[in-house]
Design a protein around this motif. Structure first.
Motif, PDB file in Angstrom:
ATOM      1  N   THR A 170       0.804  -1.218   0.000  1.00 34.55           N
ATOM      2  CA  THR A 170       0.000   0.000   0.000  1.00 34.55           C
ATOM      3  C   THR A 170       0.839   1.272   0.000  1.00 34.55           C
ATOM      4  OG1 THR A 170      -1.688  -1.179   1.251  1.00 34.55           O
ATOM      5  CG2 THR A 170      -1.858   1.205   1.198  1.00 34.55           C
ATOM      6  N   TYR A 181       4.327   1.932  -0.166  1.00 35.43           N
ATOM      7  CA  TYR A 181       5.370   2.144  -1.179  1.00 35.43           C
ATOM      8  C   TYR A 181       4.784   2.458  -2.554  1.00 35.43           C
ATOM      9  CZ  TYR A 181       8.829   0.269   2.161  1.00 35.43           C
ATOM     10  OH  TYR A 181       9.636   0.043   3.241  1.00 35.43           O
ATOM     11  N   PRO A 182       3.766   1.721  -3.033  1.00 32.48           N
ATOM     12  CA  PRO A 182       3.186   2.070  -4.333  1.00 32.48           C
ATOM     13  C   PRO A 182       2.564   3.470  -4.357  1.00 32.48           C
ATOM     14  CG  PRO A 182       2.585  -0.169  -3.750  1.00 32.48           C
ATOM     15  CD  PRO A 182       3.233   0.437  -2.541  1.00 32.48           C
ATOM     16  N   LEU A 183       1.935   3.875  -3.263  1.00 32.58           N
ATOM     17  CA  LEU A 183       1.347   5.215  -3.191  1.00 32.58           C
ATOM     18  C   LEU A 183       2.428   6.286  -3.290  1.00 32.58           C
ATOM     19  CD1 LEU A 183      -1.096   7.084  -2.693  1.00 32.58           C
ATOM     20  CD2 LEU A 183      -0.645   6.824  -0.254  1.00 32.58           C
ATOM     21  N   ALA A 193       5.385   5.864  -4.500  1.00 33.37           N
ATOM     22  CA  ALA A 193       6.000   5.724  -5.819  1.00 33.37           C
ATOM     23  C   ALA A 193       5.212   6.474  -6.888  1.00 33.37           C
ATOM     24  CB  ALA A 193       6.110   4.243  -6.183  1.00 33.37           C
ATOM     25  N   ARG A 194       3.896   6.326  -6.866  1.00 27.93           N
ATOM     26  CA  ARG A 194       3.062   7.039  -7.854  1.00 27.93           C
ATOM     27  C   ARG A 194       3.221   8.539  -7.722  1.00 27.93           C
ATOM     28  NH1 ARG A 194      -0.493   2.919  -6.827  1.00 27.93           N
ATOM     29  NH2 ARG A 194      -1.656   4.081  -5.247  1.00 27.93           N
ATOM     30  N   LYS A 195       3.218   9.030  -6.490  1.00 23.13           N
ATOM     31  CA  LYS A 195       3.339  10.472  -6.273  1.00 23.13           C
ATOM     32  C   LYS A 195       4.714  10.994  -6.694  1.00 23.13           C
ATOM     33  CE  LYS A 195      -0.187  11.142  -2.867  1.00 23.13           C
ATOM     34  NZ  LYS A 195      -1.013  12.223  -3.341  1.00 23.13           N
ATOM     35  N   GLY A 210       6.624   9.481  -9.033  1.00 23.08           N
ATOM     36  CA  GLY A 210       6.961   9.061 -10.392  1.00 23.08           C
ATOM     37  C   GLY A 210       8.053   8.012 -10.418  1.00 23.08           C
ATOM     38  N   GLN A 211       8.058   7.143  -9.428  1.00 27.50           N
ATOM     39  CA  GLN A 211       9.073   6.096  -9.305  1.00 27.50           C
ATOM     40  C   GLN A 211       8.400   4.739  -9.168  1.00 27.50           C
ATOM     41  OE1 GLN A 211      12.423   6.562  -9.474  1.00 27.50           O
ATOM     42  NE2 GLN A 211      12.017   8.730  -9.841  1.00 27.50           N
ATOM     43  N   SER A 212       9.201   3.685  -9.111  1.00 31.99           N
ATOM     44  CA  SER A 212       8.657   2.348  -8.860  1.00 31.99           C
ATOM     45  C   SER A 212       8.630   2.095  -7.352  1.00 31.99           C
ATOM     46  CB  SER A 212       9.525   1.283  -9.533  1.00 31.99           C
ATOM     47  OG  SER A 212      10.776   1.172  -8.881  1.00 31.99           O
ATOM     48  N   ALA A 213       7.770   1.185  -6.945  1.00 25.64           N
ATOM     49  CA  ALA A 213       7.692   0.820  -5.522  1.00 25.64           C
ATOM     50  C   ALA A 213       9.023   0.244  -5.049  1.00 25.64           C
ATOM     51  CB  ALA A 213       6.562  -0.180  -5.295  1.00 25.64           C
TER      52      ALA A 213
END
Length: 79
Positions: free
Chosen positions: A7, A9-11, A13-15, A17-20
């Motif tokens: 939950t 790390y992906p959030l 990452a999206r903000k 502009g990176q990978s989780a």
């Protein structure tokens, strides 16, 4: 660390502009750097209950949770 990897790390990452995976790696490196360079007394005072005996430092989840708690409560961090 399931909630972090699934939950948080992906959030982040999206903000960013990176990978989780990059977020996870960056957080691990930040913890390693902070733990290697900081005064032990202050580290144990702030993170004592999150420190894993085998590792000698907090887990990523423990460190993030403690930092969030410090930010929420407005506790001053002294060195």
């Amino acid at each position: 660390c399931g909630r972090l990897t699934g939950t948080v790390y992906p959030l982040v990452a999206r903000k960013a502009g990176q990978s989780a995976q990059r977020v996870e790696h960056a957080i691990r490196r930040a913890i390693d750097a902070a733990w290697a360079g900081g005064p032990r007394e202050a580290q144990y005072r702030l993170f004592g209950n999150t420190i894993e005996a085998k590792r000698g430092k907090p887990t990523a989840g423990g460190m993030i949770a403690r930092m969030a708690e410090l930010l929420r409560t407005g506790m001053e961090i002294e060195s």
